[in-house]
Design a protein around this motif. Structure first.
Motif, PDB file in Angstrom:
ATOM      1  N   GLY A   1     -13.527  22.870  45.881  1.00  0.00           N
ATOM      2  CA  GLY A   1     -14.451  23.695  45.726  1.00  0.00           C
ATOM      3  C   GLY A   1     -14.024  24.919  44.697  1.00  0.00           C
ATOM      4  N   ALA A   2     -13.286  25.644  45.366  1.00  0.00           N
ATOM      5  CA  ALA A   2     -12.722  26.732  44.654  1.00  0.00           C
ATOM      6  C   ALA A   2     -12.262  26.512  43.092  1.00  0.00           C
ATOM      7  N   TYR A   3     -11.354  25.479  43.234  1.00  0.00           N
ATOM      8  CA  TYR A   3     -10.698  25.082  41.757  1.00  0.00           C
ATOM      9  C   TYR A   3     -12.083  24.830  40.658  1.00  0.00           C
ATOM     10  N   LEU A   4     -12.902  24.189  41.272  1.00  0.00           N
ATOM     11  CA  LEU A   4     -14.066  23.786  40.205  1.00  0.00           C
ATOM     12  C   LEU A   4     -14.745  25.271  39.789  1.00  0.00           C
ATOM     13  N   ILE A   5     -15.022  26.003  40.607  1.00  0.00           N
ATOM     14  CA  ILE A   5     -15.698  27.350  40.460  1.00  0.00           C
ATOM     15  C   ILE A   5     -14.934  28.096  39.428  1.00  0.00           C
ATOM     16  N   GLY A   6     -13.435  28.172  39.802  1.00  0.00           N
ATOM     17  CA  GLY A   6     -12.715  28.775  38.876  1.00  0.00           C
ATOM     18  C   GLY A   6     -12.475  28.195  37.464  1.00  0.00           C
ATOM     19  N   LEU A   7     -12.424  27.035  37.222  1.00  0.00           N
ATOM     20  CA  LEU A   7     -12.376  26.358  36.295  1.00  0.00           C
ATOM     21  C   LEU A   7     -13.903  26.513  35.266  1.00  0.00           C
ATOM     22  N   ARG A   8     -14.837  26.361  36.023  1.00  0.00           N
ATOM     23  CA  ARG A   8     -16.159  26.705  35.175  1.00  0.00           C
ATOM     24  C   ARG A   8     -16.181  28.128  34.988  1.00  0.00           C
ATOM     25  N   ALA A   9     -15.881  29.091  35.521  1.00  0.00           N
ATOM     26  CA  ALA A   9     -15.748  30.495  35.199  1.00  0.00           C
ATOM     27  C   ALA A   9     -14.843  30.578  33.985  1.00  0.00           C
ATOM     28  N   ILE A  10     -13.600  30.349  34.092  1.00  0.00           N
ATOM     29  CA  ILE A  10     -12.674  30.559  32.932  1.00  0.00           C
ATOM     30  C   ILE A  10     -12.954  29.603  31.902  1.00  0.00           C
ATOM     31  N   SER A  11     -13.624  28.544  31.900  1.00  0.00           N
ATOM     32  CA  SER A  11     -13.933  27.726  30.756  1.00  0.00           C
ATOM     33  C   SER A  11     -15.211  28.708  29.991  1.00  0.00           C
ATOM     34  N   PHE A  12     -16.114  29.177  31.018  1.00  0.00           N
ATOM     35  CA  PHE A  12     -16.890  29.796  30.184  1.00  0.00           C
ATOM     36  C   PHE A  12     -16.595  30.967  29.246  1.00  0.00           C
ATOM     37  N   VAL A  13     -15.709  31.588  29.724  1.00  0.00           N
ATOM     38  CA  VAL A  13     -15.031  33.107  29.047  1.00  0.00           C
ATOM     39  C   VAL A  13     -14.238  32.497  27.722  1.00  0.00           C
ATOM     40  N   LYS A  14     -13.620  31.326  28.027  1.00  0.00           N
ATOM     41  CA  LYS A  14     -12.784  30.803  26.824  1.00  0.00           C
ATOM     42  C   LYS A  14     -13.655  30.336  25.641  1.00  0.00           C
ATOM     43  N   VAL A  15     -14.830  29.558  26.187  1.00  0.00           N
ATOM     44  CA  VAL A  15     -15.702  29.070  25.107  1.00  0.00           C
ATOM     45  C   VAL A  15     -16.309  30.212  24.504  1.00  0.00           C
ATOM     46  N   ALA A  16     -16.751  31.204  25.392  1.00  0.00           N
ATOM     47  CA  ALA A  16     -17.582  32.402  24.671  1.00  0.00           C
ATOM     48  C   ALA A  16     -16.634  32.967  23.840  1.00  0.00           C
ATOM     49  N   ALA A  17     -15.282  33.245  24.065  1.00  0.00           N
ATOM     50  CA  ALA A  17     -14.162  34.074  22.986  1.00  0.00           C
ATOM     51  C   ALA A  17     -14.054  32.952  21.828  1.00  0.00           C
ATOM     52  N   THR A  18     -14.148  31.746  22.016  1.00  0.00           N
ATOM     53  CA  THR A  18     -13.780  31.016  20.940  1.00  0.00           C
ATOM     54  C   THR A  18     -14.878  30.852  19.847  1.00  0.00           C
ATOM     55  N   ILE A  19     -16.205  30.795  20.553  1.00  0.00           N
ATOM     56  CA  ILE A  19     -17.452  30.915  19.442  1.00  0.00           C
ATOM     57  C   ILE A  19     -17.408  32.115  18.952  1.00  0.00           C
ATOM     58  N   TYR A  20     -17.040  33.289  19.357  1.00  0.00           N
ATOM     59  CA  TYR A  20     -17.033  34.561  18.519  1.00  0.00           C
ATOM     60  C   TYR A  20     -15.969  34.431  17.441  1.00  0.00           C
ATOM     61  N   VAL A  21     -14.735  34.039  17.702  1.00  0.00           N
ATOM     62  CA  VAL A  21     -13.760  33.599  16.798  1.00  0.00           C
ATOM     63  C   VAL A  21     -14.260  32.760  15.728  1.00  0.00           C
ATOM     64  N   VAL A  22     -14.809  31.796  15.928  1.00  0.00           N
ATOM     65  CA  VAL A  22     -15.532  30.701  14.966  1.00  0.00           C
ATOM     66  C   VAL A  22     -16.645  31.597  14.032  1.00  0.00           C
ATOM     67  N   GLY A  23     -17.299  32.130  14.750  1.00  0.00           N
ATOM     68  CA  GLY A  23     -18.537  32.691  14.255  1.00  0.00           C
ATOM     69  C   GLY A  23     -17.933  33.933  13.252  1.00  0.00           C
ATOM     70  N   ASN A  24     -16.981  34.703  13.641  1.00  0.00           N
ATOM     71  CA  ASN A  24     -16.881  36.118  12.972  1.00  0.00           C
ATOM     72  C   ASN A  24     -15.344  36.109  12.296  1.00  0.00           C
ATOM     73  N   GLY A  25     -14.633  35.167  12.618  1.00  0.00           N
ATOM     74  CA  GLY A  25     -13.389  35.158  12.217  1.00  0.00           C
ATOM     75  C   GLY A  25     -12.286  36.055  12.489  1.00  0.00           C
ATOM     76  N   VAL A  26     -12.652  36.612  13.646  1.00  0.00           N
ATOM     77  CA  VAL A  26     -11.805  37.611  14.275  1.00  0.00           C
ATOM     78  C   VAL A  26     -11.988  37.498  15.911  1.00  0.00           C
ATOM     79  N   GLY A  27     -11.054  37.759  16.591  1.00  0.00           N
ATOM     80  CA  GLY A  27     -11.201  37.729  18.107  1.00  0.00           C
ATOM     81  C   GLY A  27     -12.422  38.832  18.538  1.00  0.00           C
ATOM     82  N   ALA A  28     -12.884  38.357  19.625  1.00  0.00           N
ATOM     83  CA  ALA A  28     -14.021  39.444  20.181  1.00  0.00           C
ATOM     84  C   ALA A  28     -13.460  40.653  20.516  1.00  0.00           C
ATOM     85  N   PRO A  29     -14.125  41.670  20.569  1.00  0.00           N
ATOM     86  CA  PRO A  29     -13.596  43.115  20.748  1.00  0.00           C
ATOM     87  C   PRO A  29     -12.892  43.177  22.135  1.00  0.00           C
ATOM     88  N   TRP A  30     -13.472  42.343  23.113  1.00  0.00           N
ATOM     89  CA  TRP A  30     -12.950  42.572  24.556  1.00  0.00           C
ATOM     90  C   TRP A  30     -11.570  41.635  24.705  1.00  0.00           C
TER      91      TRP A  30
END
Length: 117
Positions: A1-30
């Motif tokens: 249970g805890a593994y899946l919750i952690g995996l989903r949370a970190i994957s969400f953050v990682k995907v959000a950061a990747t989308i920002y890089v792809v869209g803007n050509g530079v890493g997200a400010p955060w």
């Protein structure tokens, strides 16, 4: 249970950061801010956590599961083929040239009739 919750949370953050890089050509400010862990930036910490959840944790989990669970047994089998017991298919045709003027059905019928006698 805890593994899946952690995996989903970190994957969400990682995907959000990747989308920002792809869209803007530079890493997200955060992701470019200091993390407070040595010289690492937040983006690097996210990458390391994501790598742990996707590369190392599955190996650890699978090792413990392999030691504590009953192994899955896979059995591959088949029924005996029915064509081996049928002599009709292995008998040669009675006329040359692939049966001559006789049709396949006639050859098959004659072979079946000869088996009955």
């Amino acid at each position: 249970g805890a593994y899946l919750i952690g995996l989903r949370a970190i994957s969400f953050v990682k995907v959000a950061a990747t989308i920002y890089v792809v869209g803007n050509g530079v890493g997200a400010p955060w992701t470019l801010k200091d993390s407070g862990i040595g010289e690492m930036k937040v983006g690097r910490v996210v990458d390391l956590i994501w790598m742990f959840f996707n590369a190392f944790a599955p190996l650890i989990i699978s090792y413990f599961r392999s030691k504590n669970e009953i192994p899955l047994v896979i059995e591959v089998s088949t029924c005996a083929p029915n064509y081996i017991d049928t002599p009709i298919e292995v008998q040669p045709l009675k006329k040359s040239g692939g049966g001559g003027s006789m049709k396949y059905e006639q050859v098959r019928y004659e072979a079946a009739a000869s088996d009955v006698i």
